[in-house]
Motif scaffolding. Structure first.
Motif: not given
Length: 210
Positions: A31-40, A145-155
């Motif tokens: 899940v962490l890799k899918e969400r790119g948390k290693d970049a954060d 791309r992500w703004r079309r799928e997720l609320p701003r809070l998650f970006l």
């Protein structure tokens, strides 16, 4: 910053995913890799199981069962505890609200850039600027791309990354213009020192440039 019982940022990442639902460590990593948390945040994947064990030791997560997938060994499933949720929220409050000095590697390089000589420094800064510009474009495209799928809070972390990258690119671009346009004093002295190893008299140099 507070000294925490589990201070590894992997611990923060683990708490963030088990807050949603119970998981086994392999699923946490996926899940962490899918969400790119290693970049954060800095995540050492090899330490994941050790960190989960430490979180359990300190009462932040607890085992609630196990699952078996095919011929693989059983995997223990963990959920967050009330203490774990309190720890997670307190940790996030600290990260968001407390200013911490985090000197980047680039700053260290700039502090010692004189050893390279002006021509090499300009070449390397141009190389860095090209990478920064590429990252800006990639991050902008990802945000769009992500703004079309997720609320701003998650970006917001992507927005922050974009803003910091754009700011660094502006600074590097401006400094390069000064270096190549003659606005930075002492370029020839710098070149002479690099080519001959003869360090200029800094007191005389400062007086000359006043």
């Amino acid at each position: 910053m507070k000294r925490r019982k589990v201070g590894n940022m992997v611990g923060l990442a683990v708490l963030s995913v088990v807050l949603e639902r119970p998981m086994h460590p392999y699923e946490m990593a996926a899940v962490l890799k899918e969400r790119g948390k290693d970049a954060d945040m800095p995540i050492k994947w090899g330490s994941l199981y050790t960190v989960v064990a430490n979180l359990e030791k300190h009462g932040f997560v607890e085992a609630v069962g196990s699952v078996k997938d095919g011929g693989r060994p059983e995997r223990t499933v963990y959920r967050i505890t009330a203490a774990g949720r309190d720890e997670f929220e307190d940790w996030v409050r600290e990260l968001v609200g407390t200013l911490e000095r985090e000197p980047p590697r680039f700053k260290a390089g700039l502090s010692m850039m004189g050893v390279l000589g002006p021509d090499q420094a300009v070449s390397l800064l141009r190389q860095r600027l090209a990478q920064l510009d590429e990252r800006v474009e990639t991050t902008r495209a990802g945000l769009a791309r992500w703004r079309r799928e997720l609320p701003r809070l998650f970006l917001v972390e992507l927005e922050y990354d974009l803003a910091m990258t754009e700011a660094e690119a502006r600074w590097v671009r401006g400094f390069l213009a000064e270096l190549t346009g003659g606005a930075v004093p002492g370029i020839e002295e710098w070149r002479h020192w690099y080519e001959t190893g003869e360090l200029p008299d800094l007191e005389e140099f400062v007086e000359e440039k006043k």
